[in-house]
Design a protein around this motif. Structure first.
Motif, PDB file in Angstrom:
ATOM      1  N   TYR A 108      -1.108  -4.762   5.837  1.00 29.30           N
ATOM      2  CA  TYR A 108      -0.093  -3.940   5.190  1.00 29.30           C
ATOM      3  C   TYR A 108       1.300  -4.136   5.794  1.00 29.30           C
ATOM      4  O   TYR A 108       2.277  -3.626   5.258  1.00 29.30           O
ATOM      5  N   GLY A 109       1.379  -4.843   6.908  1.00 25.89           N
ATOM      6  CA  GLY A 109       2.678  -5.051   7.557  1.00 25.89           C
ATOM      7  C   GLY A 109       3.218  -3.794   8.213  1.00 25.89           C
ATOM      8  O   GLY A 109       4.434  -3.600   8.305  1.00 25.89           O
ATOM      9  N   MET A 110       2.322  -2.930   8.684  1.00 26.54           N
ATOM     10  CA  MET A 110       2.716  -1.664   9.312  1.00 26.54           C
ATOM     11  C   MET A 110       2.426  -1.715  10.802  1.00 26.54           C
ATOM     12  O   MET A 110       1.563  -2.468  11.249  1.00 26.54           O
ATOM     13  N   ASP A 111       3.144  -0.881  11.565  1.00 25.48           N
ATOM     14  CA  ASP A 111       2.909  -0.781  13.001  1.00 25.48           C
ATOM     15  C   ASP A 111       1.577  -0.089  13.250  1.00 25.48           C
ATOM     16  O   ASP A 111       1.249   0.922  12.616  1.00 25.48           O
ATOM     17  N   TYR A 112       0.818  -0.611  14.211  1.00 30.40           N
ATOM     18  CA  TYR A 112      -0.512  -0.103  14.535  1.00 30.40           C
ATOM     19  C   TYR A 112      -0.445   1.261  15.210  1.00 30.40           C
ATOM     20  O   TYR A 112       0.424   1.516  16.048  1.00 30.40           O
ATOM     21  N   VAL A 126      -9.360  -5.357  -6.286  1.00 27.03           N
ATOM     22  CA  VAL A 126      -8.402  -6.369  -5.883  1.00 27.03           C
ATOM     23  C   VAL A 126      -7.076  -5.895  -6.452  1.00 27.03           C
ATOM     24  O   VAL A 126      -6.998  -5.561  -7.632  1.00 27.03           O
ATOM     25  N   LEU A 127      -6.066  -5.816  -5.608  1.00 31.68           N
ATOM     26  CA  LEU A 127      -4.766  -5.370  -6.079  1.00 31.68           C
ATOM     27  C   LEU A 127      -3.654  -6.118  -5.374  1.00 31.68           C
ATOM     28  O   LEU A 127      -3.892  -6.901  -4.463  1.00 31.68           O
ATOM     29  N   ARG A 128      -2.432  -5.867  -5.832  1.00 31.92           N
ATOM     30  CA  ARG A 128      -1.253  -6.520  -5.273  1.00 31.92           C
ATOM     31  C   ARG A 128      -0.620  -5.624  -4.222  1.00 31.92           C
ATOM     32  O   ARG A 128      -0.440  -4.426  -4.446  1.00 31.92           O
ATOM     33  N   VAL A 153      -4.991  -8.336  -2.127  1.00 35.58           N
ATOM     34  CA  VAL A 153      -5.925  -7.840  -1.135  1.00 35.58           C
ATOM     35  C   VAL A 153      -7.142  -7.290  -1.861  1.00 35.58           C
ATOM     36  O   VAL A 153      -7.057  -6.858  -3.011  1.00 35.58           O
ATOM     37  N   ARG A 154      -8.243  -7.339  -1.191  1.00 35.92           N
ATOM     38  CA  ARG A 154      -9.510  -6.836  -1.733  1.00 35.92           C
ATOM     39  C   ARG A 154     -10.001  -5.736  -0.821  1.00 35.92           C
ATOM     40  O   ARG A 154      -9.907  -5.851   0.401  1.00 35.92           O
ATOM     41  N   SER A 155     -10.510  -4.668  -1.409  1.00 36.81           N
ATOM     42  CA  SER A 155     -11.132  -3.606  -0.621  1.00 36.81           C
ATOM     43  C   SER A 155     -12.482  -3.264  -1.231  1.00 36.81           C
ATOM     44  O   SER A 155     -12.626  -3.217  -2.453  1.00 36.81           O
ATOM     45  N   VAL A 156     -13.441  -3.062  -0.370  1.00 39.51           N
ATOM     46  CA  VAL A 156     -14.766  -2.596  -0.757  1.00 39.51           C
ATOM     47  C   VAL A 156     -14.989  -1.306   0.003  1.00 39.51           C
ATOM     48  O   VAL A 156     -14.771  -1.252   1.224  1.00 39.51           O
ATOM     49  N   GLY A 157     -15.373  -0.255  -0.696  1.00 41.21           N
ATOM     50  CA  GLY A 157     -15.592   1.041  -0.066  1.00 41.21           C
ATOM     51  C   GLY A 157     -16.957   1.596  -0.399  1.00 41.21           C
ATOM     52  O   GLY A 157     -17.525   1.289  -1.459  1.00 41.21           O
ATOM     53  N   ILE A 190      -6.725 -11.902   0.473  1.00 46.36           N
ATOM     54  CA  ILE A 190      -7.448 -12.950  -0.256  1.00 46.36           C
ATOM     55  C   ILE A 190      -6.531 -13.960  -0.914  1.00 46.36           C
ATOM     56  O   ILE A 190      -6.955 -14.698  -1.786  1.00 46.36           O
ATOM     57  N   ILE A 191      -5.315 -14.048  -0.520  1.00 50.19           N
ATOM     58  CA  ILE A 191      -4.362 -14.927  -1.193  1.00 50.19           C
ATOM     59  C   ILE A 191      -4.843 -16.380  -1.213  1.00 50.19           C
ATOM     60  O   ILE A 191      -4.664 -17.073  -2.201  1.00 50.19           O
ATOM     61  N   ASP A 192      -5.475 -16.863  -0.151  1.00 52.48           N
ATOM     62  CA  ASP A 192      -5.931 -18.255  -0.138  1.00 52.48           C
ATOM     63  C   ASP A 192      -7.007 -18.505  -1.184  1.00 52.48           C
ATOM     64  O   ASP A 192      -6.964 -19.499  -1.888  1.00 52.48           O
TER      65      ASP A 192
END
Length: 161
Positions: free
Chosen positions: A65-69, A108-110, A121-125, A144-146
């Motif tokens: 997400y590009g956020m600080d941990y 899968v979303l942007r 990115v993909r999320s499974v919950g 999952i961009i690659d």
């Protein structure tokens, strides 16, 4: 740009779960399996306490997400601001329904990737009830961009030419 050529945003519920693989005969620990899967590409893990509404991420999700941990609860306002505005409503509805219907999901979303770009990115919950009776959702997020680029190239022979 990839997102303009090939829409791959996807949201779905998981009514049934695949059976867990029996790996005892191989002799791998759960920690070793997690390490192997996580080394493939950017991946992280999350958990949401449904009673408090608090969400916790591993370092990998913060990186995606590009956020600080932080070890504390995630600032969801900042996190949701990273999701493409066309996808956010679907993501939130899916999570809300998974919690109320006690089911799993996959999407899968942007996600924003810099000032004007997006990545996938993909999320499974999954839903669970803990030993002390708390209800939670937990899961993974992976960049999952690659793989999306490979599908775009190999799924369309004209694109590879």
């Amino acid at each position: 740009m990839l997102s303009e050529r090939m829409p791959v945003v996807r949201f779905e519920f998981s009514e049934t779960e695949d059976p867990v693989q029996d790996l005892d005969h191989i002799g791998l620990t759960d920690a070793e399996i997690v390490e192997l899967v996580s080394s493939r590409h950017a991946m992280g893990y999350w958990r949401s306490d449904l009673a408090s509404g608090h969400v916790f991420w591993s370092r990998g999700v913060f990186d995606i997400y590009g956020m600080d941990y932080t070890k504390g609860p995630v600032n969801l306002t900042v996190a949701y601001g990273s999701v493409h505005q066309e996808d956010l409503h679907f993501m939130l509805e899916l999570i809300e329904r998974a919690a109320s219907e006690k089911t799993g999901f996959h999407y899968v979303l942007r996600l924003k990737n810099g000032e004007s770009g997006f990545k996938y990115v993909r999320s499974v919950g999954r839903y669970r009830k803990t030993g002390d009776g708390r209800e939670e959702l937990f899961g993974i997020v992976e960049d999952i961009i690659d793989q999306v680029r490979l599908v775009g190239i190999f799924g369309n022979p004209a694109a590879a030419a």
